[in-house]
Design a protein around this motif. Structure first.
Motif, short mmCIF file in Angstrom:
data_model
loop_
_atom_site.label_atom_id
_atom_site.label_comp_id
_atom_site.label_asym_id
_atom_site.label_seq_id
_atom_site.Cartn_x
_atom_site.Cartn_y
_atom_site.Cartn_z
N ILE A 8 56.31 -12.59 -64.58
CA ILE A 8 57.70 -12.82 -64.99
C ILE A 8 58.55 -13.13 -63.78
CG2 ILE A 8 59.75 -11.75 -66.02
CD1 ILE A 8 57.86 -10.13 -67.81
N TRP A 9 59.23 -14.28 -63.81
CA TRP A 9 60.14 -14.66 -62.74
C TRP A 9 61.46 -13.92 -62.92
CZ3 TRP A 9 64.98 -17.00 -62.96
CH2 TRP A 9 65.50 -17.43 -61.72
N VAL A 10 61.99 -13.38 -61.81
CA VAL A 10 63.25 -12.63 -61.86
C VAL A 10 64.23 -13.27 -60.88
CG1 VAL A 10 64.36 -10.38 -61.66
CG2 VAL A 10 61.95 -10.52 -62.36
N SER A 11 65.42 -13.57 -61.35
CA SER A 11 66.42 -14.20 -60.50
C SER A 11 66.98 -13.19 -59.51
CB SER A 11 67.57 -14.76 -61.36
OG SER A 11 68.33 -13.70 -61.92
N GLU A 12 67.67 -13.70 -58.50
CA GLU A 12 68.40 -12.84 -57.59
C GLU A 12 69.50 -12.12 -58.37
OE1 GLU A 12 70.99 -13.11 -53.43
OE2 GLU A 12 70.09 -14.89 -54.31
N ALA A 13 69.60 -10.82 -58.20
CA ALA A 13 70.59 -10.05 -58.95
C ALA A 13 71.98 -10.23 -58.34
CB ALA A 13 70.22 -8.57 -58.96
N VAL A 14 72.98 -10.25 -59.21
CA VAL A 14 74.38 -10.24 -58.80
C VAL A 14 74.88 -8.81 -58.96
CG1 VAL A 14 76.69 -11.12 -59.27
CG2 VAL A 14 74.69 -12.63 -59.52
N SER A 15 75.39 -8.21 -57.89
CA SER A 15 75.76 -6.79 -57.94
C SER A 15 77.15 -6.56 -57.37
CB SER A 15 74.73 -5.94 -57.18
OG SER A 15 74.56 -6.42 -55.85
N VAL A 16 77.82 -5.52 -57.90
CA VAL A 16 79.18 -5.19 -57.48
C VAL A 16 79.45 -3.74 -57.86
CG1 VAL A 16 80.24 -5.92 -59.67
CG2 VAL A 16 81.59 -5.97 -57.55
N ARG A 17 80.33 -3.09 -57.13
CA ARG A 17 80.84 -1.77 -57.51
C ARG A 17 82.02 -1.97 -58.45
NH1 ARG A 17 78.29 3.27 -56.36
NH2 ARG A 17 76.74 2.77 -54.78
N ILE B 79 75.32 3.64 -50.42
CA ILE B 79 74.45 3.88 -49.26
C ILE B 79 74.85 3.03 -48.06
CG2 ILE B 79 72.51 4.58 -50.71
CD1 ILE B 79 71.22 1.85 -50.10
N GLY B 80 75.87 2.21 -48.21
CA GLY B 80 76.34 1.38 -47.09
C GLY B 80 77.09 0.18 -47.61
N ALA B 81 77.62 -0.58 -46.67
CA ALA B 81 78.34 -1.79 -47.05
C ALA B 81 77.35 -2.86 -47.51
CB ALA B 81 79.15 -2.31 -45.86
N ASP B 82 77.85 -3.78 -48.33
CA ASP B 82 77.05 -4.93 -48.79
C ASP B 82 75.76 -4.51 -49.49
OD1 ASP B 82 78.95 -6.69 -47.64
OD2 ASP B 82 77.99 -6.48 -45.69
N GLU B 83 75.88 -3.55 -50.40
CA GLU B 83 74.71 -3.14 -51.17
C GLU B 83 74.21 -4.31 -52.03
OE1 GLU B 83 75.45 1.46 -52.42
OE2 GLU B 83 76.96 0.00 -53.06
N ILE B 84 72.90 -4.45 -52.09
CA ILE B 84 72.31 -5.39 -53.04
C ILE B 84 71.33 -4.62 -53.92
CG2 ILE B 84 72.51 -7.28 -51.38
CD1 ILE B 84 69.37 -7.29 -51.40
N VAL C 109 67.87 -0.49 -54.42
CA VAL C 109 69.18 -0.71 -53.80
C VAL C 109 68.96 -0.72 -52.29
CG1 VAL C 109 71.56 0.07 -53.59
CG2 VAL C 109 70.29 0.48 -55.71
N ILE C 110 69.46 -1.75 -51.62
CA ILE C 110 69.25 -1.91 -50.17
C ILE C 110 70.59 -2.12 -49.49
CG2 ILE C 110 68.05 -3.21 -48.36
CD1 ILE C 110 66.13 -4.23 -50.52
N ALA C 111 70.80 -1.41 -48.38
CA ALA C 111 72.00 -1.62 -47.55
C ALA C 111 71.86 -0.79 -46.28
CB ALA C 111 73.28 -1.20 -48.29
N ALA C 112 72.39 -1.34 -45.19
CA ALA C 112 72.55 -0.60 -43.93
C ALA C 112 71.26 0.08 -43.46
CB ALA C 112 73.66 0.45 -44.10
N GLY C 113 70.14 -0.62 -43.60
CA GLY C 113 68.88 -0.06 -43.13
C GLY C 113 68.30 1.01 -44.03
N ARG C 114 68.89 1.23 -45.20
CA ARG C 114 68.38 2.21 -46.16
C ARG C 114 68.00 1.50 -47.45
NH1 ARG C 114 72.37 6.82 -47.57
NH2 ARG C 114 70.51 7.47 -48.76
N ALA C 115 67.23 2.19 -48.26
CA ALA C 115 66.89 1.68 -49.59
C ALA C 115 66.67 2.86 -50.52
CB ALA C 115 65.65 0.79 -49.54
#
Length: 268
Positions: A212-221, A197-202, A252-258
């Motif tokens: 439940i505490w959830v850590s920041e996710a590590v994501s990659v293509r 959906i865009g560059a730098d997807e998280i 999933v968030i990137a480039a003003g979209r989710a």
């Protein structure tokens, strides 16, 4: 990140002059909205922020404070659904938070206990706001929402239109997750077969249980083009626990979209 104690922004003067309270850099108000054809009432919280300040999404990231609303004193409210607009990923000083600058319009779909009767909103609200330091801001809203109010508010309608895409709208083919026991909880790895959906997807992972505490996710293509992410889920007792597919929510968030993915096919 430091949090300032309450009360907010009290300016203490070392003199005989009276204490002068500085205006808060954010204001919280209620947009009364309209009664919908299905009998629900669409209203919205409006958080207006001074320049340089931000507030937070429901999963705020590192150091943020998600909004909290106490509806217990309200009358004729059987349930509330929050319609979150797409947030912004904000990176500063090696810290990533998720939220909104300038203004947040958060639509609230209120289900009345007695259809057709007025809804009396009496709610205590806590939102986190942040500039150089982050502080909790307390507010209170009191309003009567009538069944006769039928004209939609274009401000709320724009916020509703700014919602994330559903998995179907975004072309998500599959969403599969695996779990791995840790000493203090569970690590979940998600594999999403979906178009970018865009560059730098998280990817933001959330648990159905808010304790439940959830850590920041590590994501990659990966090499096959799938979006892969993992995060750790730690319950209050800091032990491994059972999960089901319905316990997970991915965004999933990137480039003003989710893209909002409710549930993930889960296996060990």
């Amino acid at each position: 990140m430091k949090f300032a104690p309450l009360p907010l922004f009290a300016a203490l003067l070392v003199s005989a002059a009276p204490v002068v309270a500085e205006p808060a850099p954010a204001q919280v108000t209620l947009l009364p909205g309209w009664r919908m054809d299905n009998g629900h009432h669409m209203a919205a919280l409006r958080v207006t922020l001074d320049d340089g300040w931000k507030t937070y999404w429901r999963a705020p990231g590192e150091g943020g404070i998600p909004p909290e609303v106490d509806w217990s004193q309200s009358v004729n409210v059987a349930g509330v659904t929050y319609h979150w607009p797409v947030p912004e990923v904000i990176s500063r000083d090696d810290m990533t938070t998720i939220g909104y600058k300038h203004e947040l319009i958060l639509p609230l779909e209120l289900t009345p206990a007695q259809a057709g009767d007025p809804i009396h909103i009496d709610a205590d609200i806590l939102v986190g706001i942040c500039e150089e330091i982050c502080v909790p801001l307390e507010a209170q809203v009191d309003a009567v929402l009538n069944d006769t109010d039928r004209d939609p508010d274009p401000v709320i309608e724009r916020a509703l239109a700014a919602r994330p895409d559903t998995a179907g709208e975004a072309g998500v083919v599959t969403a599969s997750c695996t779990r791995e026991d840790l000493s203090d909880g569970v690590r979940v790895t998600a594999r999403l077969d979906m178009p970018a959906i865009g560059a730098d997807e998280i990817v933001v992972m959330e648990a159905d249980n808010p304790t439940i505490w959830v850590s920041e996710a590590v994501s990659v293509r990966d090499g096959a083009g799938h979006l892969v992410a993992h995060a750790d889920f730690v319950p209050p007792n800091a032990r491994p626990f059972e999960m089901t597919s319905d316990d997970l929510r991915l965004t999933v968030i990137a480039a003003g979209r989710a893209v909002d993915i409710d549930g993930c096919d889960l296996s060990d």
